[in-house]
Scaffold this active site. Structure first.
Site, short mmCIF file in Angstrom:
data_model
loop_
_atom_site.label_atom_id
_atom_site.label_comp_id
_atom_site.label_asym_id
_atom_site.label_seq_id
_atom_site.Cartn_x
_atom_site.Cartn_y
_atom_site.Cartn_z
N GLY A 151 0.82 -1.22 0.00
CA GLY A 151 0.00 0.00 0.00
C GLY A 151 0.85 1.26 0.00
N HIS B 81 11.37 0.33 -0.61
CA HIS B 81 11.03 -1.08 -0.36
C HIS B 81 12.22 -1.81 0.29
CE1 HIS B 81 7.45 -0.59 -2.73
NE2 HIS B 81 8.03 -0.65 -3.91
P1 A3P Z 1 -4.48 -4.91 -4.21
O1 A3P Z 1 -3.63 -5.46 -5.30
O2 A3P Z 1 -4.79 -5.90 -3.15
O3 A3P Z 1 -5.68 -4.21 -4.72
P2 A3P Z 1 1.67 -0.64 -3.50
O4 A3P Z 1 1.19 0.75 -3.64
O5 A3P Z 1 2.67 -0.78 -2.38
O6 A3P Z 1 2.15 -1.17 -4.80
O7 A3P Z 1 0.44 -1.52 -3.02
C1 A3P Z 1 -0.61 -1.78 -3.91
C2 A3P Z 1 -1.82 -2.27 -3.16
O8 A3P Z 1 -2.40 -1.19 -2.42
C3 A3P Z 1 -2.89 -2.75 -4.13
O9 A3P Z 1 -3.60 -3.79 -3.45
C4 A3P Z 1 -3.73 -1.49 -4.28
O10 A3P Z 1 -5.02 -1.71 -4.79
C5 A3P Z 1 -3.76 -1.02 -2.84
N1 A3P Z 1 -4.14 0.40 -2.72
C6 A3P Z 1 -3.69 1.45 -3.45
N2 A3P Z 1 -4.31 2.57 -3.07
C7 A3P Z 1 -5.17 2.25 -2.09
C8 A3P Z 1 -6.12 2.99 -1.32
N3 A3P Z 1 -6.30 4.30 -1.49
N4 A3P Z 1 -6.85 2.31 -0.41
C9 A3P Z 1 -6.69 0.99 -0.23
N5 A3P Z 1 -5.83 0.24 -0.94
C10 A3P Z 1 -5.06 0.85 -1.86
#
Ligand code: A3P
Length: 313
Positions: free
Chosen positions: A68, A128
């Site tokens: 996230g 990361h």
């Molecule tokens: P999912 O693939 O389970 O939907 P990162 O940003 O570290 O790459 O993480 C991506 C994950 O965070 C994805 O999960 C994405 O959908 C979720 N994500 C991104 N924005 C978000 C938000 N505003 N609220 C909740 N989840 C979010």
């Protein structure tokens, strides 16, 4: 395009074009025993940032891929704008003369660390990386770090879909193949369990605040308030509501063509909790439960993850 401090789309576009001409085996390289994507990181970066000088007022977000980080980046970017008396989302919230840098610390060209010395404070960076691979100065200056963690089953699920959607990472024919690699340290940025173990050594430090994906999801307003307090940023009720609203999954997905170009649907997939239930077999559940119990369950971060609540069927 709304200026985004987080995802220079151009860099991703270029990386995808390069990745498309590469063989699957070339997509990752190993540095000090951990894999990274060849198209956006390099051994030169790792050497160049060894001598990086952190500042006490740097704002750092640490999180394993798919925990996230884009979400919390949005929250932190808006909080920084507020701390500078700017309105989040307005043109004036980003200094037009400020050289834009990719905020993911280890991503970009090796020259960025020199350019970062010229950025005004507070600099915002996302990483990361595991703590032992970050520049030593980050821990010497006691710069504040927000450590974001997410339950490992949803991390694996999200990472699987991401790997198959983004050309920079090796794709997988089956979820089973992905699961095997996830459990045997073959992911870009290494093993999630090792990531948690290493960061756990820092979890008691005063300059580190740990937050879970699930708690932000459960109570975004309280989470934003706590993050702002940790970074010493006063917020009015109205500003708090604005940050919460702009960082909702729906708002970010809607705005993603402006912030993430054609990658919007890849970065903002489902945004929920427990999607792992659609992929994990009984055997895989057992394997991950056992690994969690062995490596993480007894640690501070392990308890914070509330594994039984979020990862048991
Ligand atoms: P999912 O693939 O389970 O939907 P990162 O940003 O570290 O790459 O993480 C991506 C994950 O965070 C994805 O999960 C994405 O959908 C979720 N994500 C991104 N924005 C978000 C938000 N505003 N609220 C909740 N989840 C979010």
């Amino acid at each position: 395009m709304e200026k985004s401090r987080t995802n220079p789309v151009g860099l991703l576009d270029k990386a995808v074009a390069v990745a498309n001409s590469m063989h699957r085996d070339e997509l990752l390289f190993s540095y000090k025993g951990i894999l990274y994507p060849t198209t956006v990181c390099s051994p030169e970066n790792f050497k160049a940032f060894e001598s990086f000088e952190a500042r006490k007022d740097d704002v750092i977000l640490a999180g394993y891929p798919k925990s996230g980080t884009n979400w919390l980046s949005q929250i932190l970017t808006d909080l920084i704008a507020i701390s500078q008396k700017k309105t989040p989302g307005s043109e004036s919230s980003v200094n037009a003369e400020e050289p834009e840098e990719e905020t993911y610390f280890e991503i970009g060209d090796a020259g960025k660390y020199e350019r970062m010395t010229k950025l005004p404070s507070p600099r915002f960076m996302v990483t990361h990386l595991r703590p032992e691979n970050l520049p030593k100065s980050i821990f010497k200056t006691n710069a504040k770090i927000l450590l974001l963690i997410r339950n490992p089953k949803d991390v694996a699920t999200s990472y699987y879909h991401f790997s198959n959607a983004l050309a920079l990472l090796p794709s997988y024919e089956t979820w089973d193949d992905f699961f095997t690699d996830f459990m045997t340290k073959k992911m870009a940025w290494g093993s999630y369990f090792e990531y948690l173990s290493e960061w756990n050594k820092y979890a008691d430090k005063e300059n580190i605040m740990t937050i879970t994906y699930e708690e932000v999801k459960e109570n975004p307003a309280l989470s934003v308030k706590n993050i702002a307090t940790f970074f010493g940023i006063p917020l009015t009720e109205e500003q708090l509501q604005l940050v919460v609203e702009r960082s909702s999954f729906q708002s970010m997905k809607k705005n993603s063509d402006k912030t993430h170009g054609s990658f919007g649907n890849i970065f903002f997939r489902k945004g929920g909790v427990s999607d792992w239930k659609n992929l994990f077999t009984e055997d895989q559940n057992e394997k991950m439960d056992r690994a969690f119990e062995e490596h993480i369950a007894g640690t501070k971060l392990g308890k914070k993850l509330k594994y039984d609540l979020y990862c048991k069927a």
